[in-house]
Write an enzyme that holds these catalytic residues in place. Structure first.
Site, PDB file in Angstrom:
ATOM      1  N   LYS A  55      61.226  21.429  22.640  1.00 16.02           N
ATOM      2  CA  LYS A  55      62.051  21.111  21.438  1.00 16.02           C
ATOM      3  C   LYS A  55      63.350  20.448  22.112  1.00 16.02           C
ATOM      4  CE  LYS A  55      60.241  24.368  18.436  1.00 16.02           C
ATOM      5  NZ  LYS A  55      60.142  25.592  17.760  1.00 16.02           N
ATOM      6  N   GLN A  99      63.850  30.687  17.450  1.00  9.97           N
ATOM      7  CA  GLN A  99      62.648  30.722  17.750  1.00  9.97           C
ATOM      8  C   GLN A  99      61.933  31.938  17.701  1.00  9.97           C
ATOM      9  OE1 GLN A  99      61.026  27.832  19.051  1.00  9.97           O
ATOM     10  NE2 GLN A  99      58.934  29.168  19.012  1.00  9.97           N
ATOM     11  N   ASP A 122      63.863  24.607  10.009  1.00  6.83           N
ATOM     12  CA  ASP A 122      62.671  25.254  10.298  1.00  6.83           C
ATOM     13  C   ASP A 122      62.057  25.265   8.871  1.00  6.83           C
ATOM     14  OD1 ASP A 122      61.037  25.757  12.400  1.00  6.83           O
ATOM     15  OD2 ASP A 122      62.343  27.362  13.124  1.00  6.83           O
TER      16      ASP A 122
HETATM   17  N1  GUN Z   1      57.162  30.039  16.725  1.00  6.76           N
HETATM   18  C1  GUN Z   1      55.953  29.271  16.474  1.00  6.76           C
HETATM   19  N2  GUN Z   1      56.180  28.559  15.705  1.00  6.76           N
HETATM   20  C2  GUN Z   1      57.448  28.349  15.475  1.00  6.76           C
HETATM   21  C3  GUN Z   1      58.134  27.532  14.574  1.00  6.76           C
HETATM   22  O1  GUN Z   1      57.606  26.517  14.106  1.00  6.76           O
HETATM   23  N3  GUN Z   1      59.455  27.780  14.536  1.00  6.76           N
HETATM   24  C4  GUN Z   1      60.010  28.600  15.097  1.00  6.76           C
HETATM   25  N4  GUN Z   1      61.311  28.705  14.845  1.00  6.76           N
HETATM   26  N5  GUN Z   1      59.367  29.463  15.587  1.00  6.76           N
HETATM   27  C5  GUN Z   1      58.016  29.367  15.927  1.00  6.76           C
END
Ligand code: GUN
Length: 283
Positions: A55, A99, A122
């Site tokens: 990211k 996350q 998100d």
């Molecule tokens: N963990 C696995 N997929 C995601 C996601 O799309 N966003 C976040 N914040 N955590 C994750």
């Protein structure tokens, strides 16, 4: 002999990231600062570390300023909530991403509910999930948005098609079903308790699989000419497998996403998209 065309998520991602880079630069020119994304990682989950690194790299590629916060696994809920509070009022931060999964002892739902919905890139906050349900403008969850872009990239007109979604999670199954509905598909949501699953999937013009079981969908479950989108990421013996058996499904489908290289790259790209969108909405 494969007949399906492979939907290249990496190539589509690169194209969209190029467009986002231009938009991020336009934002910077207009507002005298870069678009900003705060990323919070608590604990040392290996997969989460990889996702967060990717990211941050995507931010660099797109011209978005990233603010990374690495917290220990034993961070208190109050400490995390204090950080979210600060970021909610920080004018340099347009998006906040916590996350998942969070370490044990932290209340994930409560913590996510404290992110300002306008910065919820998100799309997990109840306000954004609710607005998606109502068909209002919102920040929609990233993987589902990526799925729609992948389907559209094939030239498939979603309107009037029978779309079958396998999986009903809040992160993928439910929001992808709502986005397909918004695009005028006739949508069936199947899950682990669905009876006669094969009979249903065989009628799918568009089949989105997000059930989290390695190679769960076999060739005999796929209609001839279907578009198959595989959201699965199942690690087994150091290799990544989708939720669909690629070889078998590719013999039946007209288009199919590979794993890796299909949905995966699009998730982060749509996160960048949501961050630029949030910046422009909140500026
Ligand atoms: N963990 C696995 N997929 C995601 C996601 O799309 N966003 C976040 N914040 N955590 C994750």
């Amino acid at each position: 002999m494969n007949s399906a065309k492979i939907i290249d998520g990496k190539a589509l991602s690169a194209k969209i990231r190029g467009e986002l880079k231009t938009q991020a630069l336009e934002f910077e020119k207009a507002h005298g600062r870069k678009v900003g994304l705060a990323v919070i990682l608590a604990g040392d989950n290996a997969a989460s570390q990889v996702y967060v690194r990717n990211k941050i790299i995507a931010c660099e590629e797109t011209g978005i300023k990233s603010f990374a916060y690495y917290l220990p696994a034993d961070v208190t809920q109050n400490k995390l909530l204090e950080l979210i509070d600060e970021l909610n009022s920080d004018k340099a931060v347009d998006g906040i991403l916590v996350q998942l999964p969070l370490p044990k002892g932290l209340d994930e739902n409560y913590i996510l509910s404290k992110i300002d919905p306008k910065k919820d890139v998100d799309g997990f906050h109840a306000v954004n999930a609710g607005n998606l349900l109502l068909g209002n403008a919102c920040l929609a969850a990233c993987t589902p948005s990526g799925v729609i872009e992948l389907i559209k990239s094939t030239g498939t007109d979603i309107s009037g098609k029978h779309a079958v979604v396998i999986g009903r999670s809040n992160i993928v199954g439910k929001p992808v079903a709502l986005l397909l509905l918004q695009n005028n598909a006739t949508v069936t949501v199947c899950h682990s308790k669905t009876a006669n699953l094969k009979e249903i999937t065989k009628t799918a013009d568009i089949l989105v699989v997000a059930i989290g079981k390695k190679e769960f969908v076999r060739g005999d479950m796929v209609k001839d000419g279907a578009v198959v989108i595989d959201v699965g990421m199942n690690r087994f013996d150091g290799k990544l497998y989708g939720d669909a058996n690629f070889e078998e499904c590719a013999e039946k489908a007209s288009y199919i996403t590979p794993v890796p290289g299909g949905v995966g790259p699009m998730t982060i790209t749509m996160l960048m998209n949501n961050t630029v969108k949030a910046a422009n909405l909140n500026a």
